[in-house]
Enzyme design. Sequence first.
Site, PDB file in Angstrom:
ATOM      1  N   GLN A  77       1.238  -1.582   4.512  1.00  0.00           N
ATOM      2  CA  GLN A  77       0.422  -1.006   5.706  1.00  0.00           C
ATOM      3  C   GLN A  77      -1.045  -0.652   5.047  1.00  0.00           C
ATOM      4  OE1 GLN A  77       1.650  -0.390   8.886  1.00  0.00           O
ATOM      5  NE2 GLN A  77      -0.343  -0.288   9.294  1.00  0.00           N
ATOM      6  N   PHE A  78      -1.871  -1.631   4.872  1.00  0.00           N
ATOM      7  CA  PHE A  78      -3.180  -1.365   4.258  1.00  0.00           C
ATOM      8  C   PHE A  78      -4.004  -0.816   5.183  1.00  0.00           C
ATOM      9  CE2 PHE A  78      -4.161  -5.313   6.742  1.00  0.00           C
ATOM     10  CZ  PHE A  78      -5.363  -4.934   7.010  1.00  0.00           C
ATOM     11  N   THR A  79      -3.789  -0.837   6.311  1.00  0.00           N
ATOM     12  CA  THR A  79      -4.612   0.050   7.407  1.00  0.00           C
ATOM     13  C   THR A  79      -4.542   1.425   7.196  1.00  0.00           C
ATOM     14  OG1 THR A  79      -3.043  -0.196   8.989  1.00  0.00           O
ATOM     15  CG2 THR A  79      -4.442  -1.947   8.928  1.00  0.00           C
TER      16      THR A  79
END
Length: 150
Positions: free
Chosen positions: A78-80
């Site tokens: 989950q890069f966000t």
Amino acid sequence: MRVVLQRVSEASVTIENNVKSSIKSGLLLLVGIEDEDHQEEIEWLCRKIINMRIFSDEDDKMNLSLKDIDGEALIISQFTLHASTKKGNRPSFIKAAKPDVAIPLYKAFIKEFEKQLDKKVGTGEFGADMKVSLLNDGPVTIIIDSKEKY
């Protein structure tokens, strides 16, 4: 490295209308990786999460760990989680690691988690458009950042 963990009764991840992984009682982990993250942080996070006493005992107190309940885990990249929202209305993801750094660390996180938990875990697919479903139990949602361990 930043992890959002959610205690779940069930969770699944679907990619292109196909369920890739699903779990029953346990933890859904959303994992965000930065460029400066490394193996030591992975080991610490896995140990911390697996042994965190957030499951109810017979007296309905959060006193049991994932290991204690023989629970399952679903790990999603989950890069966000590293979004910066300081300026304007469009988040910046400059702090999130690029795939050449993030993919090996994501795989290392999964491998270490399985080693410490002593069982296979469900996973998403790095970079894929994923649909994550969950039934949050509690609800219990906790954010852990390896930069804040000391």
